[in-house]
Motif scaffolding. Structure first.
Motif: not given
Ligand code: DHE
Length: 539
Positions: A460-476
Motif C-alpha cells: 500500500i503506497i501513500d500517494k503523497q510520500s510515494l512510500e510503501i506505508v503498509a502491506q497486507v498478506k495471505q501467507p502462502g
C-alpha cells in the motif's frame, strides 16, 4: 488497410455448430488405442474433436491452436491430458490412452493448422445468438442494491461471474461465463449492460438489471480484448487470429472488419489491444507486428483524414479519406504492444514487447501524441507493464502516472508533463495490477509475478510520500488485483486460488472486513468507477 463492410459482404451463413450435441463425453466409449503407433490426427478425432472441434477451433471446450496455447507450457498440457481439469468436462485420459498416445496428442495441439484457420464474415454471423425479447425487459434493476456500486467479479477457476453488492458485500447472482475471459469487462454508459471478451474470441453481452444474456458472438479465434464506445453504440474486438479488428453494433451484429495490414498490403499484424478514447470519440488500436498506431473514429462528424495530417501509404502520399469508422495511422519507430492514455487522451503511453537489446533493460516506452500523430518522447519505465495497469493522480501540484511492470519489483512514477521519471518504488516483486481511488490517499499493488515470498503480499503506497506505508498478506497464497468501492472506502482484493476468496479490506485501516469464497477470482470491476472513468482504475 482493407475494410469489409458486413452490409455489403457475401454473408451466406456457415452451418451453425450445435455445441450441446457435440459435447459428448469423449472418453466414455473410447476403446484402448494401440500404444505402438499413435496416429495423432485419428486420436484427436476420436477423443478430442467432440469438445474442441474437428479443426481444433473450439466448441464446448476451448480452441487448441498454437495461438490459443501460448500461455500453456507443453508439460502442463500433457499433465492436463493425463489428469483432466477439475470442475470442467475435461476428462482424465490417463487410464484410457498410452503415454505415447498422450504425448502424440500433446504435440499435435501445438502444430499450426495448414491451411491457417479462417474466421470469416459468415462464421461470425453464424456464431451469433440474440434474445429477441431483450428489448422488452424492464429498464430498471430487478434486484435491490445500488446499481452503481455493483461489482462484476470474473471467477477464472470455474469460469463464472459473480455480481456483488458493493454496500453489503453479498453475492446477488452467479452465472457461467465463456472459457478464459481476459481483460476488463466493458460497460454501456448507463451501467446496464456488460460485455465480456474471451481469449477464444467470444463476446457476451449481459443485462445486469435483468440478469440475462442478451447476445453472444464469436469475433475471432484468438482475441485479446474488447472496447465499448462511450456512446454505447459500438463494440470493437482486437484479434490475434485472424489478424484483424472487428466492429459490432451494440446488439453484436458485425458491421465492419479492419484487416490490419501494412500500407503496401504485404504485411499483416495481430491487434494486441483496443481501447475507447471517450473524449476523442474513437477507438485506438495497438498493432503488435506493425510500427503503427491506429485510431478509428466513431464520431459521424469526424474530420476527413486530411492531406498532411496522415499519410495514406497505399499511394505513397497523403490523400483525403472520410474519417468516420476509418482508420488513421500514426507511424511509429517500432510496434507498440499496448498503451494507456494520459488524462487528456491526447497521448498514448505505450510499450513494445522486450526483444533483442531491450531485454537487457533498455527503455521500452514511447509517448505518442495522437493529434500530432507522432512519437514525442521516450518513457523511462523499468519494464513492460501488464497492459492498462497504470493509474494517475496529483503529486506535489503535478499530474503523475504510476505503474508496476512484469520484469522488476518496481513501481515507476512518471511526470505526465515532461515524461520524466520521478521515482521508482521498490516492491517485493514484479506485479500485474495497481489501483487507487480519487478519494483514497493510497494506491495498492501486487507482486504476483514474484516468488512465493512476494506474491502473497499487497503493498500500500501513500500517494503523497510515494512510500510503501503498509502491506497486507495471505501467507502462502497469491493475493492480487484490487478495486475500490464507489466511495473509495473499501478495497476488494482477490485471493487468487481455486478455493480462493474475494477479501474486503477497509481502505483506511487496511483491516479485513469480510471474505466471500470464490473460485480463483481473477478480476473485479466496480460499475461506477468504470463508467465514470475514475482515475484510480482501468478504463
Ligand atoms: Fe492481462 C487486462 C494483456 C496476462 C489478467 N491484459 C489486460 C489488457 C491487456 C492484457 C491488453 C487490457 C485489456 C482490457 O482491459 O480491455 N495480459 C496481457 C498480456 O499481454 C499478458 C501479459 C500475456 C497474455 O498472454 O495475454 C497478460 N492477464 C494476463 C494474465 O496472466 C492474467 C493475470 C490472468 C489471466 O486471466 O489471463 C491477466 N489482464 C488480466 C486482467 C485484466 C487484464 C484481470 C483486467 C484488469 C483490469 O482491472 O482492468
Amino acid at each position: 488497410w482493407v475494410g469489409v463492410d458486413f452490409a455489403s459482404a457475401q454473408t451466406a451463413p456457415a452451418p451453425q455448430r450445435d455445441v450441446q450435441k457435440e459435447a459428448l463425453n469423449p472418453s466414455a466409449s473410447a476403446p484402448l488405442a494401440s500404444p505402438e503407433s499413435p496416429k495423432p490426427d485419428a486420436l484427436f478425432k476420436q477423443h478430442c474433436a467432440a469438445c474442441h472441434g474437428e479443426q481444433r477451433l473450439g466448441a464446448m471446450g476451448p480452441a487448441l491452436l498454437p495461438e490459443s496455447l501460448e500461455r500453456l507450457r507443453r508439460p502442463e498440457a500433457l499433465k492436463l491430458i493425463r489428469e483432466g481439469r477439475p470442475a470442467t468436462q475435461m476428462p482424465a485420459f490417463g487410464g484410457t490412452l498410452s503415454e505415447a498416445e498422450m504425448q502424440a496428442l500433446a504435440q499435435l495441439i501445438y502444430q499450426p493448422q495448414t491451411p491457417a484457420p479462417q474466421w470469416a464474415t459468415a462464421d461470425i454471423l453464424a456464431s451469433r445468438s440474440f434474445d429477441a425479447h431483450s428489448g422488452d425487459w424492464p429498464a430498471r434493476p430487478q434486484w435491490r442494491a445500488d446499481p452503481m456500486n455493483l461489482f462484476v467479479v470474473v471467477e477464472g477457476g470455474d469460469h463464472h461471474i459473480s455480481l456483488v453488492d458493493g454496500d453489503r458485500f453479498e453475492v446477488i447472482h452467479r452465472f457461467p461465463s465463456r472459457y478464459a475471459l481476459h481483460g476488463g469487462p466493458k460497460f454501456s454508459p448507463d451501467g446496464r449492460y456488460v460485455y465480456f471478451g474471451s481469449r477464444d474470441g467470444w463476446i457476451s453481452k449481459y443485462d445486469l438489471w435483468n440478469l440475462k444474456m442478451v447476445a453472444e458472438v464469436r469475433a475471432g479465434l484468438n482475441m485479446r480484448n474488447v472496447a465499448v464506445s462511450s456512446d454505447g453504440r459500438w463494440v470493437m474486438a482486437a484479434n490475434y487470429l485472424p489478424q484483424n479488428a472487428v466492429l459490432f453494433d451494440a446488439e453484436l451484429n458485425p458491421v465492419k472488419t479492419f484487416d490490419t495490414r501494412s500500407p503496401d498490403g504485404k504485411q499483416s499484424s495481430r491487434v494486441s489491444a483496443v481501447y475507447d478514447a471517450a473524449p476523442r470519440r474513437s477507438f485506438v488500436l495497438a498493432l503488435k507486428d506493425l510500427a503503427e498506431l491506429w485510431e478509428i473514429s466513431y464520431d459521424p462528424k469526424a474530420e476527413p483524414i486530411h492531406a498532411g495530417l496522415v499519410h495514406d501509404f497505399r499511394m505513397g502520399e497523403a490523400i483525403a479519406t472520410p474519417g468516420y469508422l476509418n482508420p488513421r495511422r500514426t507511424p511509429l519507430d517500432e510496434p507498440l504492444d499496448d498503451f494507456f492514455f494520459d488524462d487528456s487522451y491526447r497521448h498514448a503511453l505505450g510499450t513494445a514487447r522486450p526483444r533483442g537489446k531491450d531485454e537487457a533493460g533498455a527503455t521500452l516506452g514511447q509517448v505518442v501524441n495522437l493529434d500530432a500523430r507522432r512519437k514525442v518522447a521516450s518513457l523511462p519505465i523499468a519494464g513492460m507493464p501488464h497492459l492498462g495497469s497504470g493509474i494517475s493522480f496529483d503529486w506535489q501540484g503535478r499530474r503523475v502516472m504510476a505503474s508496476p511492470n512484469l520484469k522488476d519489483g518496481l513501481i515507476s512514477v512518471i511526470d505526465l508533463k515532461n515524461w520524466t521519471l520521478i521515482k521508482e518504488i521498490a516492491t517485493p516483486g514484479p506485479g500485474f495490477f495497481m489501483r487507487s481511488h480519487a478519494k483514497s490517499r493510497y494506491a495498492w499493488t501486487d507482486a504476483m509475478m514474484g516468488g512465493p515470498e512476494a506474491r502473497d503480499t499487497l503493498s500500500i503506497i501513500d500517494k503523497q510520500s510515494l512510500e510503501i506505508v503498509a502491506q497486507v498478506k495471505q501467507p502462502g497464497k497469491t493475493l492480487a488485483h484490487v478495486e475500490f468501492t464507489k466511495d473509495g472506502r473499501y478495497v476488494l482484493a482477490s485471493l487468487w486460488e481455486m478455493d480462493g476468496a474475494l477479501i474486503v479490506y477497509d481502505a483506511t485501516t487496511f483491516k479485513e472486513v469480510k471474505r466471500l469464497p470464490m473460485s480463483k477470482p481473477v478480476g473485479k470491476y466496480n460499475i461506477w468507477n468504470k463508467i465514470s472513468r475514475e482515475e484510480g482504475t482501468s478504463h
